[in-house]
Design a protein around this motif. Structure first.
Motif, PDB file in Angstrom:
ATOM      1  N   PHE A  11       0.813  -1.096  -0.052  1.00 30.64           N
ATOM      2  CA  PHE A  11       0.088   0.045   0.119  1.00 30.64           C
ATOM      3  C   PHE A  11       0.802   1.359   0.055  1.00 30.64           C
ATOM      4  O   PHE A  11       0.764   2.220  -0.873  1.00 30.64           O
ATOM      5  N   HIS A  12       1.871   1.465   1.008  1.00 30.50           N
ATOM      6  CA  HIS A  12       2.608   2.482   1.156  1.00 30.50           C
ATOM      7  C   HIS A  12       3.088   3.050  -0.120  1.00 30.50           C
ATOM      8  O   HIS A  12       2.954   4.326  -0.773  1.00 30.50           O
ATOM      9  N   SER A  13       4.051   2.220  -0.908  1.00 33.75           N
ATOM     10  CA  SER A  13       4.844   2.483  -1.902  1.00 33.75           C
ATOM     11  C   SER A  13       3.950   2.876  -3.023  1.00 33.75           C
ATOM     12  O   SER A  13       4.464   3.726  -3.822  1.00 33.75           O
ATOM     13  N   VAL A  14       2.969   1.968  -3.327  1.00 25.85           N
ATOM     14  CA  VAL A  14       2.024   2.164  -4.514  1.00 25.85           C
ATOM     15  C   VAL A  14       1.132   3.326  -4.186  1.00 25.85           C
ATOM     16  O   VAL A  14       0.948   4.259  -5.362  1.00 25.85           O
ATOM     17  N   HIS A  15       0.711   3.510  -3.241  1.00 24.85           N
ATOM     18  CA  HIS A  15      -0.180   4.811  -2.781  1.00 24.85           C
ATOM     19  C   HIS A  15       0.851   6.110  -3.210  1.00 24.85           C
ATOM     20  O   HIS A  15       0.284   6.903  -3.935  1.00 24.85           O
ATOM     21  N   ARG A  16       1.985   6.248  -2.753  1.00 24.44           N
ATOM     22  CA  ARG A  16       2.834   7.320  -3.095  1.00 24.44           C
ATOM     23  C   ARG A  16       3.221   7.355  -4.562  1.00 24.44           C
ATOM     24  O   ARG A  16       3.091   8.365  -5.132  1.00 24.44           O
ATOM     25  N   TYR A  17       3.282   6.337  -5.232  1.00 17.96           N
ATOM     26  CA  TYR A  17       3.415   6.077  -6.861  1.00 17.96           C
ATOM     27  C   TYR A  17       1.870   6.775  -7.464  1.00 17.96           C
ATOM     28  O   TYR A  17       2.169   7.502  -8.585  1.00 17.96           O
ATOM     29  N   PHE A  18       0.947   6.401  -6.857  1.00 16.65           N
ATOM     30  CA  PHE A  18      -0.228   6.660  -7.719  1.00 16.65           C
ATOM     31  C   PHE A  18      -0.480   8.178  -7.358  1.00 16.65           C
ATOM     32  O   PHE A  18      -0.966   9.075  -8.323  1.00 16.65           O
ATOM     33  N   GLU A  19      -0.039   8.826  -6.281  1.00 17.17           N
ATOM     34  CA  GLU A  19       0.065  10.273  -5.959  1.00 17.17           C
ATOM     35  C   GLU A  19       0.912  11.065  -7.152  1.00 17.17           C
ATOM     36  O   GLU A  19       0.421  11.990  -7.864  1.00 17.17           O
ATOM     37  N   GLU A  20       2.090  10.635  -7.239  1.00 15.09           N
ATOM     38  CA  GLU A  20       2.760  10.977  -8.237  1.00 15.09           C
ATOM     39  C   GLU A  20       2.071  11.159  -9.941  1.00 15.09           C
ATOM     40  O   GLU A  20       2.317  11.966 -10.424  1.00 15.09           O
ATOM     41  N   LEU A  21       1.496   9.757 -10.007  1.00 15.83           N
ATOM     42  CA  LEU A  21       0.833   9.885 -11.346  1.00 15.83           C
ATOM     43  C   LEU A  21      -0.302  10.696 -11.544  1.00 15.83           C
ATOM     44  O   LEU A  21      -0.643  11.460 -12.504  1.00 15.83           O
ATOM     45  N   TYR A  22      -1.008  11.003 -10.333  1.00 15.42           N
ATOM     46  CA  TYR A  22      -2.136  11.901 -10.609  1.00 15.42           C
ATOM     47  C   TYR A  22      -1.818  13.243 -10.612  1.00 15.42           C
ATOM     48  O   TYR A  22      -2.580  14.219 -11.395  1.00 15.42           O
ATOM     49  N   THR A  23      -0.684  13.713  -9.858  1.00 15.78           N
ATOM     50  CA  THR A  23       0.015  14.909 -10.144  1.00 15.78           C
ATOM     51  C   THR A  23       0.344  15.277 -11.558  1.00 15.78           C
ATOM     52  O   THR A  23       0.081  16.227 -12.071  1.00 15.78           O
ATOM     53  N   GLN A  24       1.080  14.285 -12.277  1.00 17.64           N
ATOM     54  CA  GLN A  24       1.350  14.345 -13.675  1.00 17.64           C
ATOM     55  C   GLN A  24       0.094  14.567 -14.591  1.00 17.64           C
ATOM     56  O   GLN A  24       0.152  15.325 -15.535  1.00 17.64           O
ATOM     57  N   SER A  25      -0.913  13.661 -14.050  1.00 24.07           N
ATOM     58  CA  SER A  25      -2.150  13.461 -14.964  1.00 24.07           C
ATOM     59  C   SER A  25      -2.822  15.072 -14.744  1.00 24.07           C
ATOM     60  O   SER A  25      -3.350  15.395 -16.017  1.00 24.07           O
ATOM     61  N   ALA A  26      -3.160  15.465 -13.678  1.00 25.32           N
ATOM     62  CA  ALA A  26      -3.551  16.759 -13.674  1.00 25.32           C
ATOM     63  C   ALA A  26      -2.943  18.082 -14.547  1.00 25.32           C
ATOM     64  O   ALA A  26      -3.423  18.848 -14.934  1.00 25.32           O
ATOM     65  N   ASP A  27      -1.380  17.874 -14.410  1.00 20.89           N
ATOM     66  CA  ASP A  27      -0.596  18.904 -15.316  1.00 20.89           C
ATOM     67  C   ASP A  27      -1.095  18.559 -16.807  1.00 20.89           C
ATOM     68  O   ASP A  27      -1.024  19.463 -17.614  1.00 20.89           O
ATOM     69  N   MET A  28      -1.231  17.159 -17.343  1.00 19.46           N
ATOM     70  CA  MET A  28      -1.652  17.026 -18.593  1.00 19.46           C
ATOM     71  C   MET A  28      -2.970  17.635 -19.050  1.00 19.46           C
ATOM     72  O   MET A  28      -3.228  18.183 -20.059  1.00 19.46           O
ATOM     73  N   VAL A  29      -3.696  17.231 -18.114  1.00 16.32           N
ATOM     74  CA  VAL A  29      -5.284  17.746 -18.252  1.00 16.32           C
ATOM     75  C   VAL A  29      -5.225  19.159 -18.502  1.00 16.32           C
ATOM     76  O   VAL A  29      -5.727  19.835 -19.402  1.00 16.32           O
ATOM     77  N   ASP A  30      -4.494  19.997 -17.659  1.00 11.05           N
ATOM     78  CA  ASP A  30      -4.568  21.517 -17.749  1.00 11.05           C
ATOM     79  C   ASP A  30      -3.822  21.881 -19.244  1.00 11.05           C
ATOM     80  O   ASP A  30      -4.212  22.730 -19.727  1.00 11.05           O
ATOM     81  N   ASN A  31      -2.614  21.230 -19.540  1.00 19.78           N
ATOM     82  CA  ASN A  31      -1.945  21.653 -20.817  1.00 19.78           C
ATOM     83  C   ASN A  31      -2.810  21.242 -21.845  1.00 19.78           C
ATOM     84  O   ASN A  31      -2.718  22.177 -22.969  1.00 19.78           O
ATOM     85  N   VAL A  32      -3.579  20.265 -22.055  1.00 21.14           N
ATOM     86  CA  VAL A  32      -4.392  19.984 -23.113  1.00 21.14           C
ATOM     87  C   VAL A  32      -5.712  21.008 -23.198  1.00 21.14           C
ATOM     88  O   VAL A  32      -6.003  21.693 -24.353  1.00 21.14           O
ATOM     89  N   ALA A  33      -6.280  21.577 -22.045  1.00 21.57           N
ATOM     90  CA  ALA A  33      -7.262  22.298 -22.078  1.00 21.57           C
ATOM     91  C   ALA A  33      -6.622  23.954 -22.551  1.00 21.57           C
ATOM     92  O   ALA A  33      -7.306  24.482 -23.489  1.00 21.57           O
ATOM     93  N   GLU A  34      -5.337  24.140 -22.060  1.00 24.61           N
ATOM     94  CA  GLU A  34      -4.767  25.370 -22.489  1.00 24.61           C
ATOM     95  C   GLU A  34      -4.375  25.211 -24.190  1.00 24.61           C
ATOM     96  O   GLU A  34      -4.477  26.207 -24.830  1.00 24.61           O
ATOM     97  N   ARG A  35      -4.179  24.440 -24.597  1.00 20.54           N
ATOM     98  CA  ARG A  35      -3.871  24.245 -25.823  1.00 20.54           C
ATOM     99  C   ARG A  35      -5.126  24.674 -26.822  1.00 20.54           C
ATOM    100  O   ARG A  35      -5.211  25.122 -27.920  1.00 20.54           O
ATOM    101  N   ILE A  36      -6.286  24.046 -26.077  1.00 17.65           N
ATOM    102  CA  ILE A  36      -7.549  24.237 -26.824  1.00 17.65           C
ATOM    103  C   ILE A  36      -7.838  25.666 -26.711  1.00 17.65           C
ATOM    104  O   ILE A  36      -8.130  26.285 -28.001  1.00 17.65           O
ATOM    105  N   ARG A  37      -7.490  26.463 -25.816  1.00 13.84           N
ATOM    106  CA  ARG A  37      -7.590  27.726 -25.822  1.00 13.84           C
ATOM    107  C   ARG A  37      -6.755  28.552 -26.687  1.00 13.84           C
ATOM    108  O   ARG A  37      -6.936  29.655 -27.293  1.00 13.84           O
ATOM    109  N   GLN A  38      -5.517  28.108 -26.802  1.00 15.72           N
ATOM    110  CA  GLN A  38      -4.669  28.611 -27.674  1.00 15.72           C
ATOM    111  C   GLN A  38      -5.093  28.660 -29.285  1.00 15.72           C
ATOM    112  O   GLN A  38      -4.683  29.745 -29.818  1.00 15.72           O
ATOM    113  N   LEU A  39      -5.900  27.649 -29.537  1.00 14.01           N
ATOM    114  CA  LEU A  39      -6.469  27.617 -30.655  1.00 14.01           C
ATOM    115  C   LEU A  39      -7.774  28.529 -31.024  1.00 14.01           C
ATOM    116  O   LEU A  39      -8.279  28.378 -32.167  1.00 14.01           O
TER     117      LEU A  39
END
Length: 157
Positions: free
Chosen positions: A45-73
């Motif tokens: 649990f502990h190590s994978v829980h922390r890994y999933f936290e890293e993943l959702y943080t990266q994922s949130a950044d990707m979501v934001d970047n895609v939305a901003e690319r749409i706005r740039q267009l």
């Protein structure tokens, strides 16, 4: 205000729509990663829980970047759960267990699905719609998903 960036309005509209689909996929994957983080159980649990936290943080950044690319267009990003569920290729069904192997397997399948979708847009954006910027943007995004998929795959071996 008129968007004048060297890409026709028609091409920007097509690209923005494809990016809206990608945004929906990214948001659903983000939500599924949060689910994995919150509901994980097991001896690792502990190590994978922390890994999933890293993943959702990266994922949130990707979501934001895609939305901003749409706005740039010059378009608005879809921003409701209803829109995301209508646009996404991914399923939000969750029928397997909450152990790390099951959750990693599900996340890996979704990352690979996004990789395939993105790969299919790279040349289209550049060649058919004359949008080298978005082509480059999604190439970088695909590479991030490829790295995550490799790491997830490595957990399963």
């Amino acid at each position: 205000m008129k968007t004048t960036i060297g890409i026709s309005p028609e091409n920007r509209e097509v690209v923005a729509h494809q990016l809206a689909i990608l945004l929906a996929d990214e948001f659903v994957l983000y939500t599924k990663t949060l689910n994995a983080h919150w509901n994980l159980e097991g001896i690792d649990f502990h190590s994978v829980h922390r890994y999933f936290e890293e993943l959702y943080t990266q994922s949130a950044d990707m979501v934001d970047n895609v939305a901003e690319r749409i706005r740039q267009l010059g378009h608005y990003a879809p921003a409701t759960l209803k829109n995301f569920l209508q646009l996404t290729h991914l399923t939000e069904q969750d029928e397997d267990g909450n152990d790390s192997r099951s959750l990693i397997r599900k996340l890996l399948a979704d990352h690979e699905s996004l990789i395939e979708f993105i790969r299919g847009t790279i040349n289209e954006f550049q060649e058919a719609h004359h949008d080298a910027g978005t082509s480059d943007f999604v190439t970088g995004l695909m590479e991030k998903h490829e790295k995550i998929a490799w790491m997830l795959r490595s957990h399963l071996r």
